[in-house]
Design an enzyme around this catalytic site. Structure first.
Site, mmCIF file in Angstrom:
data_model
loop_
_atom_site.group_PDB
_atom_site.id
_atom_site.type_symbol
_atom_site.label_atom_id
_atom_site.label_comp_id
_atom_site.label_asym_id
_atom_site.label_seq_id
_atom_site.Cartn_x
_atom_site.Cartn_y
_atom_site.Cartn_z
ATOM 1 N N GLU A 293 63.228 56.209 53.183
ATOM 2 C CA GLU A 293 63.796 55.414 52.083
ATOM 3 C C GLU A 293 64.715 56.233 51.177
ATOM 4 O O GLU A 293 64.539 56.272 49.966
ATOM 5 C CB GLU A 293 62.662 54.759 51.275
ATOM 6 N N ASP B 279 55.766 43.662 59.363
ATOM 7 C CA ASP B 279 54.887 42.592 58.873
ATOM 8 C C ASP B 279 55.762 41.483 58.288
ATOM 9 O O ASP B 279 56.937 41.711 57.970
ATOM 10 C CB ASP B 279 53.803 43.075 57.889
ATOM 11 N N ASN C 215 63.892 56.623 58.121
ATOM 12 C CA ASN C 215 63.139 55.371 58.154
ATOM 13 C C ASN C 215 63.400 54.615 56.850
ATOM 14 O O ASN C 215 63.343 55.210 55.767
ATOM 15 C CB ASN C 215 61.642 55.754 58.267
ATOM 16 N N GLU D 290 57.350 49.407 60.820
ATOM 17 C CA GLU D 290 56.345 48.952 59.846
ATOM 18 C C GLU D 290 56.312 47.423 59.778
ATOM 19 O O GLU D 290 56.234 46.841 58.691
ATOM 20 C CB GLU D 290 56.646 49.531 58.449
ATOM 21 N N HIS E 199 59.706 45.033 56.918
ATOM 22 C CA HIS E 199 58.793 44.280 56.046
ATOM 23 C C HIS E 199 59.500 42.980 55.670
ATOM 24 O O HIS E 199 60.342 42.967 54.773
ATOM 25 C CB HIS E 199 58.461 45.094 54.789
HETATM 26 O O1 9MR Z 1 50.659 51.158 53.285
HETATM 27 C C1 9MR Z 1 50.900 52.090 52.259
HETATM 28 C C2 9MR Z 1 50.032 51.746 51.066
HETATM 29 O O2 9MR Z 1 48.660 51.905 51.380
HETATM 30 C C3 9MR Z 1 50.394 52.622 49.878
HETATM 31 O O3 9MR Z 1 49.674 52.203 48.736
HETATM 32 C C4 9MR Z 1 51.891 52.530 49.639
HETATM 33 C C5 9MR Z 1 52.269 53.425 48.477
HETATM 34 O O4 9MR Z 1 53.605 53.530 48.307
HETATM 35 O O5 9MR Z 1 52.593 52.906 50.800
HETATM 36 C C6 9MR Z 1 52.364 52.024 51.843
HETATM 37 O O6 9MR Z 1 53.171 52.316 52.967
HETATM 38 C C7 9MR Z 1 54.583 52.248 52.743
HETATM 39 C C8 9MR Z 1 55.220 53.217 53.694
HETATM 40 O O7 9MR Z 1 54.671 54.496 53.514
HETATM 41 C C9 9MR Z 1 56.724 53.261 53.528
HETATM 42 N N1 9MR Z 1 57.316 51.958 53.622
HETATM 43 C C10 9MR Z 1 56.683 50.921 52.802
HETATM 44 C C11 9MR Z 1 55.186 50.871 53.071
HETATM 45 C C12 9MR Z 1 54.548 49.737 52.290
HETATM 46 O O8 9MR Z 1 54.656 49.977 50.920
#
Ligand code: 9MR
Length: 355
Positions: free
Chosen positions: A169, A276, A210, A274, A246
């Site tokens: 990101e 969903d 990513n 990722e 997402h």
């Molecule tokens: O799934 C992850 C969640 O448990 C955490 O609280 C969150 C914190 O930022 O990060 C989530 O995973 C993220 C991923 O690392 C990067 N892309 C977005 C995902 C969803 O927020």
């Protein structure tokens, strides 16, 4: 001769097992379809899911997670991030990440490393350290090389590779660089530093950038394509783009396949990292039907492009989805519901592979 043949047979059986192809005894899901098996049949490297350490005590959940024909790849949702792996400068803690890596190994699943550099889940010693550019580049170098080096060769059965989201990101939706401590201190120099450090630490690792909102064409996708060209022209290693994916039910961007192809035309691979598809709760049959279509659309797009190498769900069940915690009133984003039952979205994935 007989002895040789039996040795060859054992070797073939072993290779099949560790590649996640074999019919290892595993608990049956409610549909007989198994997503990794189908993805492999269609020429993909894997179908996978994210998972997280606290979930691993849930036995009905792990029964599905450990099925290496359903999931041939796993990603640690949190435990390989910077706050988990280098909570203070130079002190590396890999216990939680190792649990996920060892699980992948035990299950014969590929591992995706997530991630080296991200502005989120970053310990305050990095964000508030007031480091000079030279210092911060050295911190990035040390973090990436130690992290990637630690997991080098951890899951190396089929492809002799682990994939790493080296940079996560790093751009805004308008295609400008995210203003975080890395950009503010080093400009874009941290990007090459991170990628080069990862390459040196594990020459076999596939190195990715990513991000979200790069699944369809637009300013952000164009900016990443330009960045890839720049990196390539400077000899900086870059192997792939992770499209997080997402999505919101009924709101997929158009032309996902075309956009995947725009990336692969540059010589990099693409992974859906990722996936969903969330909805405003409560879920209804109509929303679930649209969600099924949306999952199918994404899988069809990846399936149509040989260099879209695999798909990862951002966990497979609504029981452990990140969505309700992040978006009030939204959820039901995964192909399995909170009771670990398959939803129509599961059939959407199967249909998307043309199976
Ligand atoms: O799934 C992850 C969640 O448990 C955490 O609280 C969150 C914190 O930022 O990060 C989530 O995973 C993220 C991923 O690392 C990067 N892309 C977005 C995902 C969803 O927020």
């Amino acid at each position: 001769m007989k002895v040789l043949l039996s040795h060859l047979f054992i070797l073939a059986a072993f290779t099949n097992f560790v590649c996640g192809l074999a019919v290892a005894p595993s608990p049956q899901a409610s549909s007989s379809a198994q997503l990794h098996t189908i993805a492999k049949q269609k020429g993909k490297l894997y179908f996978g899911t994210a998972t997280d350490n606290p979930e691993l005590t849930d036995t009905p959940y792990t029964a599905i997670l450990d099925d290496n024909q359903m999931f041939g790849q796993i990603t640690a949702a949190n435990s390989m991030k910077w706050d988990a792996t280098e909570p203070s400068r130079g002190t590396f803690t890999f216990q939680a990440g190792d649990v996920i890596a060892n699980l992948a190994k035990a299950n014969g699943q590929l591992l995706r490393g997530h991630n080296c550099v991200w502005h989120n889940q970053l310990p305050s010693w990095v964000t508030a350290g007031q480091f000079s550019k030279t210092d911060l580049l050295s911190i990035v170098q040390t973090h990436c090389s130690t992290l990637v080096g630690h997991y080098k060769g951890q899951v190396s059965y089929c492809r002799s590779q682990v994939s790493w989201d080296v940079l996560n990101e790093i751009m805004n939706d308008d295609g400008t660089f995210a203003q975080d401590v890395f950009f503010d201190t080093t400009g874009t120099d941290y990007i090459a530093t991170a990628l080069r450090a990862a390459r040196a630490a594990d020459p076999n690792a596939r190195l990715y950038m990513n991000d979200f909102n790069i699944e369809g064409p637009g300013a952000k996708s164009t900016a990443y394509q330009n960045l890839i060209r720049t990196l390539q022209s400077e000899g900086v290693p870059i192997d792939g783009i992770g499209m997080q994916s997402h999505f919101i039910v009924g709101e997929l961007p158009p032309n996902i396949q075309q956009n995947i192809e725009a990336f692969t035309a540059l010589g990099v691979e693409v992974a859906i990292t990722e996936l969903d598809v969330r909805m405003t709760l409560p879920s209804t049959p109509a929303l679930l039907a649209q969600q099924q279509k949306d999952y199918q659309t994404v899988i069809e797009a990846c399936n149509a492009v040989p260099k879209c190498i695999g798909v990862t769900l951002w966990d497979f069940t609504d029981k452990f989805s990140w969505v309700p915690g992040a978006f009030a009133g939204q959820g039901a984003a995964c192909p399995w519901d909170e009771n670990l039952q398959q939803k129509p979205a599961f059939s959407g994935i199967v249909s998307g592979f043309g199976a």
